[in-house]
Design a protein around this motif. Structure first.
Motif, mmCIF file in Angstrom:
data_model
loop_
_atom_site.group_PDB
_atom_site.id
_atom_site.type_symbol
_atom_site.label_atom_id
_atom_site.label_comp_id
_atom_site.label_asym_id
_atom_site.label_seq_id
_atom_site.Cartn_x
_atom_site.Cartn_y
_atom_site.Cartn_z
ATOM 1 N N ALA B 97 -45.185 -56.097 32.476
ATOM 2 C CA ALA B 97 -45.880 -56.920 33.471
ATOM 3 C C ALA B 97 -46.055 -58.335 32.940
ATOM 4 O O ALA B 97 -46.026 -58.553 31.725
ATOM 5 N N PRO B 98 -46.229 -59.292 33.851
ATOM 6 C CA PRO B 98 -46.550 -60.648 33.417
ATOM 7 C C PRO B 98 -47.865 -60.632 32.640
ATOM 8 O O PRO B 98 -48.792 -59.891 32.978
ATOM 9 N N THR B 99 -47.951 -61.473 31.630
ATOM 10 C CA THR B 99 -49.051 -61.406 30.671
ATOM 11 C C THR B 99 -50.437 -61.443 31.329
ATOM 12 O O THR B 99 -51.227 -60.500 31.197
ATOM 13 N N VAL B 100 -50.700 -62.520 32.050
ATOM 14 C CA VAL B 100 -52.045 -62.690 32.590
ATOM 15 C C VAL B 100 -52.364 -61.629 33.626
ATOM 16 O O VAL B 100 -53.452 -61.042 33.629
ATOM 17 N N PHE B 101 -51.407 -61.371 34.481
ATOM 18 C CA PHE B 101 -51.602 -60.358 35.501
ATOM 19 C C PHE B 101 -51.932 -59.010 34.861
ATOM 20 O O PHE B 101 -52.849 -58.305 35.304
ATOM 21 N N GLY B 102 -51.191 -58.699 33.821
ATOM 22 C CA GLY B 102 -51.430 -57.444 33.126
ATOM 23 C C GLY B 102 -52.826 -57.375 32.535
ATOM 24 O O GLY B 102 -53.516 -56.368 32.665
ATOM 25 N N GLN B 103 -53.217 -58.457 31.890
ATOM 26 C CA GLN B 103 -54.550 -58.493 31.286
ATOM 27 C C GLN B 103 -55.629 -58.259 32.337
ATOM 28 O O GLN B 103 -56.602 -57.547 32.114
ATOM 29 N N MET B 104 -55.432 -58.850 33.515
ATOM 30 C CA MET B 104 -56.478 -58.774 34.535
ATOM 31 C C MET B 104 -56.499 -57.441 35.267
ATOM 32 O O MET B 104 -57.559 -56.882 35.519
ATOM 33 N N PHE B 105 -55.302 -56.935 35.614
ATOM 34 C CA PHE B 105 -55.276 -55.797 36.533
ATOM 35 C C PHE B 105 -54.752 -54.499 35.938
ATOM 36 O O PHE B 105 -54.967 -53.434 36.512
ATOM 37 N N LEU B 106 -54.050 -54.614 34.821
ATOM 38 C CA LEU B 106 -53.450 -53.393 34.295
ATOM 39 C C LEU B 106 -54.310 -52.749 33.214
ATOM 40 O O LEU B 106 -54.304 -51.523 33.065
ATOM 41 N N MET B 107 -55.038 -53.554 32.483
ATOM 42 C CA MET B 107 -55.887 -52.984 31.442
ATOM 43 C C MET B 107 -56.837 -51.928 32.017
ATOM 44 O O MET B 107 -56.961 -50.840 31.434
ATOM 45 N N PRO B 108 -57.500 -52.210 33.133
ATOM 46 C CA PRO B 108 -58.386 -51.171 33.699
ATOM 47 C C PRO B 108 -57.631 -49.898 34.061
ATOM 48 O O PRO B 108 -58.103 -48.786 33.803
ATOM 49 N N VAL B 109 -56.427 -50.080 34.627
ATOM 50 C CA VAL B 109 -55.623 -48.917 35.007
ATOM 51 C C VAL B 109 -55.292 -48.088 33.772
ATOM 52 O O VAL B 109 -55.398 -46.858 33.770
ATOM 53 N N VAL B 110 -54.912 -48.781 32.704
ATOM 54 C CA VAL B 110 -54.523 -48.077 31.484
ATOM 55 C C VAL B 110 -55.690 -47.274 30.934
ATOM 56 O O VAL B 110 -55.545 -46.093 30.586
ATOM 57 N N SER B 111 -56.861 -47.891 30.882
ATOM 58 C CA SER B 111 -57.978 -47.164 30.286
ATOM 59 C C SER B 111 -58.378 -45.982 31.164
ATOM 60 O O SER B 111 -58.752 -44.915 30.676
ATOM 61 N N GLU B 112 -58.250 -46.190 32.462
ATOM 62 C CA GLU B 112 -58.525 -45.107 33.407
ATOM 63 C C GLU B 112 -57.587 -43.920 33.150
ATOM 64 O O GLU B 112 -58.024 -42.767 33.059
ATOM 65 N N LEU B 113 -56.297 -44.240 32.999
ATOM 66 C CA LEU B 113 -55.300 -43.194 32.754
ATOM 67 C C LEU B 113 -55.570 -42.496 31.426
ATOM 68 O O LEU B 113 -55.426 -41.279 31.310
ATOM 69 N N HIS B 114 -55.933 -43.296 30.431
ATOM 70 C CA HIS B 114 -56.211 -42.714 29.124
ATOM 71 C C HIS B 114 -57.335 -41.696 29.199
ATOM 72 O O HIS B 114 -57.267 -40.636 28.600
ATOM 73 N N GLN B 115 -58.365 -42.071 29.971
ATOM 74 C CA GLN B 115 -59.491 -41.157 30.107
ATOM 75 C C GLN B 115 -59.090 -39.879 30.829
ATOM 76 O O GLN B 115 -59.458 -38.777 30.438
ATOM 77 N N LYS B 116 -58.311 -40.076 31.901
ATOM 78 C CA LYS B 116 -57.992 -38.945 32.765
ATOM 79 C C LYS B 116 -56.957 -38.021 32.129
ATOM 80 O O LYS B 116 -57.027 -36.805 32.304
ATOM 81 N N TYR B 117 -55.985 -38.610 31.414
ATOM 82 C CA TYR B 117 -54.888 -37.803 30.866
ATOM 83 C C TYR B 117 -54.797 -38.006 29.359
ATOM 84 O O TYR B 117 -54.150 -38.949 28.888
ATOM 85 N N PRO B 118 -55.380 -37.128 28.595
ATOM 86 C CA PRO B 118 -55.449 -37.327 27.136
ATOM 87 C C PRO B 118 -54.084 -37.261 26.453
ATOM 88 O O PRO B 118 -53.945 -37.784 25.351
ATOM 89 N N ASP B 119 -53.090 -36.628 27.100
ATOM 90 C CA ASP B 119 -51.779 -36.498 26.455
ATOM 91 C C ASP B 119 -50.854 -37.666 26.785
ATOM 92 O O ASP B 119 -49.677 -37.651 26.447
ATOM 93 N N LEU B 120 -51.389 -38.643 27.480
ATOM 94 C CA LEU B 120 -50.543 -39.750 27.924
ATOM 95 C C LEU B 120 -50.759 -40.984 27.053
ATOM 96 O O LEU B 120 -51.885 -41.396 26.801
ATOM 97 N N THR B 121 -49.672 -41.544 26.595
ATOM 98 C CA THR B 121 -49.716 -42.803 25.859
ATOM 99 C C THR B 121 -49.124 -43.886 26.755
ATOM 100 O O THR B 121 -48.109 -43.659 27.415
ATOM 101 N N VAL B 122 -49.780 -45.038 26.798
ATOM 102 C CA VAL B 122 -49.261 -46.130 27.624
ATOM 103 C C VAL B 122 -48.906 -47.302 26.734
ATOM 104 O O VAL B 122 -49.720 -47.752 25.930
ATOM 105 N N GLU B 123 -47.685 -47.746 26.845
ATOM 106 C CA GLU B 123 -47.263 -48.967 26.159
ATOM 107 C C GLU B 123 -47.219 -50.075 27.193
ATOM 108 O O GLU B 123 -46.408 -50.048 28.108
ATOM 109 N N LEU B 124 -48.086 -51.046 27.028
ATOM 110 C CA LEU B 124 -48.148 -52.146 27.980
ATOM 111 C C LEU B 124 -47.418 -53.336 27.385
ATOM 112 O O LEU B 124 -47.867 -53.937 26.410
ATOM 113 N N LEU B 125 -46.266 -53.646 27.951
ATOM 114 C CA LEU B 125 -45.448 -54.734 27.413
ATOM 115 C C LEU B 125 -45.689 -55.970 28.258
ATOM 116 O O LEU B 125 -45.129 -56.109 29.350
ATOM 117 N N LEU B 126 -46.548 -56.846 27.772
ATOM 118 C CA LEU B 126 -46.912 -58.030 28.555
ATOM 119 C C LEU B 126 -46.112 -59.233 28.084
ATOM 120 O O LEU B 126 -46.311 -59.739 26.981
#
Lengths: 294, 294
Positions: B97-126
DNA sequence: TCCATTTATGCATTTTACGCAAAACATAAT
DNA sequence: ATTATGTTTTGCGTAAAATGCATAAATGGA
C-alpha cells in the motif's frame, strides 16, 4: 517440502496403504508415515483419516490430491524436457508389452538401445493383463488385437494376419483340408477368449464370409502354448503371423488357406503402439518407438 | 529434489544473481550455488552459464523456468486451499500500500486481524513505488489514483474527492479566493507528478470545466509533506479526502470550492484493491479485504 | 477375547545440509 | 599490465535431519 514427499502422498492416495507404497518404493513404512505426517503439519490439515485397519482420504486430502497429482506430472515432464535438450536419451523408460511378443521383438530393441545410449535404462514389463499406463507410469506400451480404452495416443503399426497352421507331420497323418468346411472335421487348438472363438471366420478374395464351427479338445489361453501344441502335431491352430513366421520359414509349421482371411473374431486385429497422452513426449520414448519401427 | 530448491531456481532466474537471492532469503550464497548445482546434476543439464561477473540463463534453463514457475504458483495455491479448509486464515499475508495511506487505514486493520486470527502473520509493505504483485508475491495491494497495468483483479472501493484546503490562519492572512481564477493569485503547494499538475481543473455542478494555472514555489512529491505545509499555513493545497478528513473535522484545515470537483489530472481518481489474478484466492486475502472494507 | 495387520514412535546410526572462510575467477578501472 | 572488486565455488567442521530397526499401540474381524 520435498517433492518425493508429494509423490509419496500421491502414491498413498492411489494405493490406499502406507505399507504397500513403502514396499514398492523400498523404504520403511515408518518413513512413509513420517512423510505424510510432515506434509500434514506443513499444510495444517489432516490428509488421511487413518486407523490401523483403514486408510481414508480426508476431504482436504482429496482436494489436495486432485490439484497436486497433475502438477507432479507436469513437473516430471518439464524435467524430462530439459534433460532431453542435451540430445541423448537418459533415465528410465518403462515399456509394457504382451509377454511372448515382447520376448520375440522387444528384447532386440532393448539391447540395441542399451548399446547405443549408455545413460538409458529400460524396464520391460511383460504381462498380458491390462495395465493402466498413467497409473503405472508406462512410457510406451505395445498392444495386440483391438483397442478398448483409448484415452491414450494410439498408433497402428500394422494389421496382424492370422494363419491356420499345423505341423507337416499332422497334415500327412490326418490329411489337409481343402475347403473351410473341411476344417470342422479336424482337431483344432483353441484360444477360448470369452464368448466367441468356437468358430472361425473365412473371408475369401471376393469378400464372402463363411463361418465354420470348430471342434477341439485342447483350449489354452496362451498363444505360445498353442503354438507348441501345433508344433508337436496336436492339430490345426489359428495363430498370428508374428508368432509363427520363423516356424513357417523353417518348415516346422505349414499354413493353410493362405488366400483366405481367417479370424476368430469379427474385429480386425493389429499391432498398436500406445503412449499416455501428454504435452511432452520424452526423447527416450520417441527413440524407443523409432527403433521398434526399424 | 526439494521444492525450496525449485523456488530458489525461480528466484535466481528473476533476480539474475545468486548473492541477491541469498541475501533476501537470509542464507549463504554458497547454499544457493549448491542448490542450483544439485538441480543441474539432477536434470543433467546446465541451467545457467555463469562466470564471476555475469549470470546468464541457459536455453534449457529458460525453458525449464517457463514451465516450472507457474507450477510452483499452483502448488502453493493448492497448499493454501487445503490449509484454508480448516476455516481459520493462517500463514503470511503480504499487503502492499502507499505509505501514508497504509499508516492511516491499514494499521488498524492489521491489528484487528492479528487479534482475531492468532495464526495469521501480516507483512505490510508500505512504499509508493510501483511493485510487481506476482514477482513480490503480494496477496493484496491498495492503489490510489488511476490504474495503469491491470493484469490483476481490480476492485474499485470508492472515488477519491480532492479538496483545495488551507489552514484558517493562512486564509485569514491572505484572504479566501471566491472564484477558481482567484486561486491563481495564491501560493500553492504542488505535487509535481511528471508533466501535468501545474494547473488545476475545476468542474462546477453544471459540468463546465475551468483550467487554472497554478503558481507555487514549494513542490514536494509526498502528499503527507504537502499536508504538513498546508497545516503550517504555507499556502493552498489540493489533497485527497482520506488524507485531510481528520484535519477538516478538527478545524485545522479549511476546504474551499466544496461544490466544485477539483483535480490536478483529467483522470478520475479512486481507491483500488488489487489482487493477483489466480484461480484460488486464499482465505487470508479474502478476510483482509473484508476487514478493510468494514 | 485374541489374532492379524497396519500405523506410530523411540532410538541409534548414517547421511545430508549449512555457514563460514578462503579460493578461484572474470570483468572493470587504473 | 596490474590492481581492484564483486561474484561464484569449494573445503571443512559442526549441526541437523533423515532413515531403518525394533517395538508399541490400536483396530477390526474371527
Amino acid at each position: 517440502m520435498d517433492i518425493s514427499t508429494l509423490r509419496l502422498f500421491v502414491e498413498v492416495m492411489r494405493r490406499q496403504s502406507f505399507t504397500k507404497v513403502a514396499k514398492t518404493d523400498r523404504m520403511a513404512p515408518s518413513s512413509v508415515s513420517r512423510a505424510i505426517a510432515s506434509l500434514e503439519t506443513e499444510l495444517g490439515t489432516r490428509l488421511f483419516q487413518r486407523s490401523t485397519r483403514k486408510l481414508e482420504p480426508t476431504e482436504a486430502g482429496l482436494r489436495y490430491f486432485e490439484r497436486v497429482a497433475p502438477l507432479l506430472e507436469e513437473l516430471t515432464e518439464a524435467g524430462m524436457m530439459v534433460a532431453d535438450s542435451v540430445g541423448r536419451p537418459k533415465g528410465t523408460l518403462r515399456v509394457s508389452a504382451p509377454t511372448v511378443f515382447g520376448q520375440m521383438f522387444l528384447m532386440p530393441v532393448v539391447s540395441e538401445l542399451h548399446q547405443k545410449y549408455p545413460d538409458l535404462t529400460v524396464e520391460l514389463l511383460l504381462n498380458d493383463a491390462y495395465v493402466d499406463l498413467v497409473g503405472e507410469r508406462i512410457d510406451v506400451a505395445i498392444r495386440l488385437g483391438t483397442l478398448s480404452d483409448s484415452s491414450y495416443i494410439a498408433r497402428r503399426v500394422r494389421t496382424i494376419k492370422y494363419y491356420i497352421c499345423a505341423s507337416p507331420e499332422y497334415l500327412k497323418r490326418q490329411g489337409t483340408p481343402t475347403t473351410p468346411q473341411g476344417v470342422a472335421r479336424h482337431e483344432c487348438l483353441l484360444f477360448p477368449r470369452g464368448e466367441y472363438s468356437l468358430s472361425w471366420l473365412f473371408r475369401d478374395a471376393a469378400g464372402n464370409v463363411e463361418e465354420v464351427q470348430i471342434r477341439g479338445r485342447c483350449l489354452i489361453t496362451n498363444s505360445e502354448s498353442i503354438r507348441q501344441c501345433a508344433l508337436s502335431g496336436m492339430g490345426l491352430a489359428l495363430l498370428p503371423d508374428w508368432l509363427i513366421e520363423p516356424d513357417i520359414e523353417s518348415g516346422k509349421l505349414q499354413t493353410l488357406f493362405d488366400d483366405y482371411e481367417v479370424t476368430a473374431t469379427d474385429y480386425d486385429s493389429a499391432i498398436w503402439i500406445l503412449q499416455p497422452s501428454r504435452a511432452y513426449v520424452p526423447l527416450k520414448a520417441r527413440v524407443f518407438v523409432e527403433h521398434f519401427l526399424d
